[in-house]
Design an enzyme around this catalytic site. Structure first.
Site, mmCIF file in Angstrom:
data_model
loop_
_atom_site.group_PDB
_atom_site.id
_atom_site.type_symbol
_atom_site.label_atom_id
_atom_site.label_comp_id
_atom_site.label_asym_id
_atom_site.label_seq_id
_atom_site.Cartn_x
_atom_site.Cartn_y
_atom_site.Cartn_z
ATOM 1 N N ARG A 163 39.299 -37.400 -38.009
ATOM 2 C CA ARG A 163 39.619 -38.138 -36.787
ATOM 3 C C ARG A 163 39.006 -39.539 -36.733
ATOM 4 O O ARG A 163 39.708 -40.476 -36.321
ATOM 5 C CB ARG A 163 39.192 -37.319 -35.563
ATOM 6 C CG ARG A 163 39.981 -36.006 -35.400
ATOM 7 C CD ARG A 163 39.471 -35.240 -34.186
ATOM 8 N NE ARG A 163 40.038 -33.901 -34.057
ATOM 9 C CZ ARG A 163 39.551 -32.824 -34.666
ATOM 10 N NH1 ARG A 163 38.521 -32.928 -35.470
ATOM 11 N NH2 ARG A 163 40.105 -31.648 -34.458
ATOM 12 N N ARG A 184 40.666 -26.769 -36.234
ATOM 13 C CA ARG A 184 42.036 -26.595 -35.737
ATOM 14 C C ARG A 184 42.665 -25.289 -36.206
ATOM 15 O O ARG A 184 43.808 -25.007 -35.879
ATOM 16 C CB ARG A 184 42.892 -27.794 -36.196
ATOM 17 C CG ARG A 184 42.491 -29.090 -35.521
ATOM 18 C CD ARG A 184 42.909 -30.310 -36.320
ATOM 19 N NE ARG A 184 44.278 -30.734 -36.177
ATOM 20 C CZ ARG A 184 44.722 -31.573 -35.259
ATOM 21 N NH1 ARG A 184 43.910 -32.054 -34.351
ATOM 22 N NH2 ARG A 184 45.990 -31.951 -35.228
ATOM 23 N N HIS A 237 39.500 -27.458 -41.171
ATOM 24 C CA HIS A 237 40.648 -28.245 -40.724
ATOM 25 C C HIS A 237 40.303 -28.949 -39.395
ATOM 26 O O HIS A 237 41.122 -29.063 -38.485
ATOM 27 C CB HIS A 237 41.864 -27.329 -40.540
ATOM 28 C CG HIS A 237 43.187 -27.993 -40.829
ATOM 29 N ND1 HIS A 237 43.866 -27.807 -41.996
ATOM 30 C CD2 HIS A 237 43.962 -28.820 -40.093
ATOM 31 C CE1 HIS A 237 45.005 -28.484 -41.971
ATOM 32 N NE2 HIS A 237 45.074 -29.113 -40.820
ATOM 33 N N ARG A 260 30.090 -37.630 -37.402
ATOM 34 C CA ARG A 260 30.209 -38.783 -36.503
ATOM 35 C C ARG A 260 29.074 -39.772 -36.676
ATOM 36 O O ARG A 260 29.039 -40.788 -35.992
ATOM 37 C CB ARG A 260 30.245 -38.304 -35.033
ATOM 38 C CG ARG A 260 31.368 -37.311 -34.721
ATOM 39 C CD ARG A 260 32.757 -37.911 -34.854
ATOM 40 N NE ARG A 260 33.790 -36.935 -34.565
ATOM 41 C CZ ARG A 260 34.467 -36.244 -35.489
ATOM 42 N NH1 ARG A 260 34.211 -36.436 -36.784
ATOM 43 N NH2 ARG A 260 35.399 -35.390 -35.131
ATOM 44 N N ASP A 296 33.794 -31.282 -44.892
ATOM 45 C CA ASP A 296 34.128 -32.123 -43.734
ATOM 46 C C ASP A 296 34.018 -31.336 -42.438
ATOM 47 O O ASP A 296 33.739 -30.143 -42.420
ATOM 48 C CB ASP A 296 35.496 -32.801 -43.897
ATOM 49 C CG ASP A 296 36.697 -31.854 -43.715
ATOM 50 O OD1 ASP A 296 36.538 -30.723 -43.223
ATOM 51 O OD2 ASP A 296 37.819 -32.278 -44.072
ATOM 52 N N GLY A 297 34.243 -32.086 -41.331
ATOM 53 C CA GLY A 297 34.228 -31.476 -40.008
ATOM 54 C C GLY A 297 33.095 -31.977 -39.132
ATOM 55 O O GLY A 297 31.933 -31.692 -39.387
ATOM 56 N N GLN A 309 47.200 -35.140 -50.864
ATOM 57 C CA GLN A 309 47.030 -33.750 -50.401
ATOM 58 C C GLN A 309 48.390 -33.107 -50.231
ATOM 59 O O GLN A 309 49.312 -33.705 -49.705
ATOM 60 C CB GLN A 309 46.285 -33.736 -49.059
ATOM 61 C CG GLN A 309 46.140 -32.346 -48.433
ATOM 62 C CD GLN A 309 47.220 -32.039 -47.404
ATOM 63 O OE1 GLN A 309 47.669 -32.930 -46.693
ATOM 64 N NE2 GLN A 309 47.643 -30.775 -47.328
ATOM 65 N N ARG A 320 47.118 -24.114 -30.929
ATOM 66 C CA ARG A 320 46.252 -25.226 -30.555
ATOM 67 C C ARG A 320 46.178 -25.331 -29.032
ATOM 68 O O ARG A 320 47.094 -24.920 -28.328
ATOM 69 C CB ARG A 320 46.791 -26.527 -31.154
ATOM 70 C CG ARG A 320 47.021 -26.463 -32.674
ATOM 71 C CD ARG A 320 45.788 -26.877 -33.461
ATOM 72 N NE ARG A 320 45.869 -26.463 -34.867
ATOM 73 C CZ ARG A 320 46.374 -27.202 -35.866
ATOM 74 N NH1 ARG A 320 46.869 -28.389 -35.607
ATOM 75 N NH2 ARG A 320 46.357 -26.755 -37.101
HETATM 76 C C1 LIG Z 1 45.281 -35.102 -36.459
HETATM 77 C C2 LIG Z 1 44.871 -34.315 -37.656
HETATM 78 C C3 LIG Z 1 45.791 -34.062 -38.652
HETATM 79 C C4 LIG Z 1 45.409 -33.354 -39.794
HETATM 80 N N1 LIG Z 1 46.326 -33.159 -40.786
HETATM 81 C C5 LIG Z 1 45.939 -32.542 -41.930
HETATM 82 C C6 LIG Z 1 46.845 -32.402 -43.013
HETATM 83 O O1 LIG Z 1 48.000 -32.813 -42.953
HETATM 84 N N2 LIG Z 1 46.410 -31.769 -44.129
HETATM 85 C C7 LIG Z 1 45.124 -31.293 -44.240
HETATM 86 O O2 LIG Z 1 44.765 -30.734 -45.274
HETATM 87 N N3 LIG Z 1 44.244 -31.432 -43.232
HETATM 88 C C8 LIG Z 1 44.611 -32.046 -42.083
HETATM 89 N N4 LIG Z 1 43.711 -32.198 -41.078
HETATM 90 C C9 LIG Z 1 42.295 -31.788 -41.283
HETATM 91 C C10 LIG Z 1 41.500 -32.967 -41.865
HETATM 92 O O3 LIG Z 1 41.868 -33.213 -43.199
HETATM 93 C C11 LIG Z 1 39.987 -32.720 -41.833
HETATM 94 O O4 LIG Z 1 39.717 -31.499 -42.486
HETATM 95 C C12 LIG Z 1 39.377 -32.704 -40.433
HETATM 96 O O5 LIG Z 1 40.006 -33.651 -39.605
HETATM 97 C C13 LIG Z 1 37.895 -32.989 -40.505
HETATM 98 O O6 LIG Z 1 37.309 -32.939 -39.248
HETATM 99 P P1 LIG Z 1 37.002 -34.264 -38.373
HETATM 100 O O7 LIG Z 1 38.281 -34.697 -37.773
HETATM 101 O O8 LIG Z 1 36.036 -33.750 -37.348
HETATM 102 O O9 LIG Z 1 36.387 -35.297 -39.268
HETATM 103 C C14 LIG Z 1 44.081 -32.879 -39.916
HETATM 104 C C15 LIG Z 1 43.160 -33.128 -38.895
HETATM 105 C C16 LIG Z 1 43.532 -33.844 -37.776
HETATM 106 C C17 LIG Z 1 42.498 -34.126 -36.718
#
Ligand SMILES: Cc1cc2nc3c(=O)[nH]c(=O)nc-3n(C[C@H](O)[C@H](O)[C@H](O)COP(=O)(O)O)c2cc1C
Length: 366
Positions: free
Chosen positions: A309, A257, A254, A289, A285-286, A140, A177
């Protein structure tokens, strides 16, 4: 005795947890406060993050137990890559601060579970070290302002064996955040650069390059790897992305976030799938669980899903083995959910599996 097997591969070793929610608590105990805050963080009031879970929970599937039984087959393939289950590890920054095995443990743990990790460009491990693990992985990146740099990274990734490139487009600005308002803990980039043996590539995210279709087209022209865009949620973004030659889209907030009033993947899937019209893959995604969450998103039209996560919690608790176990738990739950809905293979997943209340007017279905 017929019926779904409950175990896809080698039996799960006894786990210290019975759900990914339990695994989250174990990880919280394991990590220092700063790392935990970064991992758990959400935008502003956490509304999008909370809704992701509630939207998934609210999708109801039809229980169909009267089939012939048999063995549930969760395997699928993406871009010619076979997966034992339709769940990949989402790209997540900060793996080195979660466990010393970092991205190496993540890709190996995923491979043990029969799936693929998407390695973040902003990670702590340089591309050639990822390639040296000898397992499938995707990369990515955020599109840097310099198109030559993007093409160089793409070439390096291809050379090192990446199976696809995922361009994240949901950070044109970094959201405020709740716990770490600046987005990244203090000193983060300096620590990453040191871990990356001085490679400055991890600074891409600070580049602040606005996404442009031109940059995407330039990258498309210079790589033969499958190209996906991650962080789209709107059919009006998906259509031009396909016109620019992407092979897949990843519907994502994301992890709640970024925009704290965004729709979730579960909500937009149907409209996106209609816009895509079979021209590229749709991942989502998202908030996943449970194995049934995986199935629910696929019933709405996703070809595969990602967990962010939960894979990090597995990494935190037991490195490579912990990542493997988090996927295996989800795998076992997915088999159960498929068996109970009379769905024996991924190609049988269909929108009609969703239960909708009969619309008789009156109080039902209103
Ligand atoms: C700690 C953390 C770091 C992340 N870093 C990135 C990243 O560097 N690039 C990106 O495209 N998404 C990033 N994401 C988003 C994840 O790729 C993903 O979309 C998201 O965690 C999915 O939700 P979930 O944690 O509920 O499964 C990050 C998410 C978290 C929680």
């Amino acid at each position: 005795l017929t019926g779904a097997t409950t175990e896809p591969v080698a039996p799960l070793p006894p786990l210290a947890y019975q759900s990914l929610d339990d695994l989250e608590r174990l990880a919280a105990d394991r990590l220092d406060a700063e790392t935990w805050s970064y991992l758990a963080d959400v935008a502003e009031d956490g509304r999008t993050h909370a809704r992701e879970r509630s939207v998934l929970d609210a999708i109801v599937l039809r229980q169909r137990g009267l089939g012939d039984g048999g063995t549930v087959d969760t395997s699928t393939s993406l871009f010619g890559q076979s997966l034992r289950l339709p769940v990949l590890a989402a790209p997540t920054s900060g793996q080195a601060f979660v466990h010393p095995e970092a991205e190496r443990g993540m890709v190996r743990g995923c491979a043990q579970a029969g799936t693929v990790a998407i390695v973040p460009m902003t990670g702590s491990t340089v591309i050639e070290d990822i390639g040296a693990q000898g397992v499938p992985w995707w990369l990515q990146l955020y599109l840097p302002s310099d198109q030559g740099v993007a093409a160089g990274v793409a070439a390096e990734a291809e050379e090192a064996g990446a199976g696809a490139l995922v361009i994240s487009v949901d950070v044109p600005v970094l959201a405020r955040r709740r716990h770490v308002p600046a987005g990244y803990p203090a000193g983060w980039n300096e620590r990453l650069i040191a871990l990356r043996k001085g490679s400055p590539e991890s600074l891409f995210i600070l580049d602040n390059a606005p996404f442009t279709w031109k940059a995407l087209a330039a990258l498309r022209a210079r790589t033969s790897l499958p190209l996906l865009v991650k962080g789209v949620l709107d059919p009006d973004d998906v259509r031009p992305a396909i016109d620019h030659g992407v092979d897949g889209v990843v519907l994502s907030t994301h992890g709640g976030r970024q925009l704290d009033c965004a729709p979730t993947a579960g909500e937009v899937l149907a409209s996106v799938v209609e816009a895509v019209d079979g021209r590229c893959l749709v991942l989502a995604d998202g908030g996943i669980r449970r194995g049934s969450h995986v199935l629910r998103l696929m019933v709405r039209g996703a070809d595969a899903v990602l967990i962010g996560r939960p894979a990090m919690w597995g990494l935190a608790v037991d490195g490579e083995a912990g990542v493997r176990d988090s996927f295996r738990l989800l795998h076992r739950e997915l088999i159960t959910a498929m068996g109970l809905t009379g769905c024996w293979s991924i190609d049988q997943v269909h929108p009609d599996m969703e239960w909708r209340p009969p619309n008789k007017g009156g109080s039902w279905g209103g």
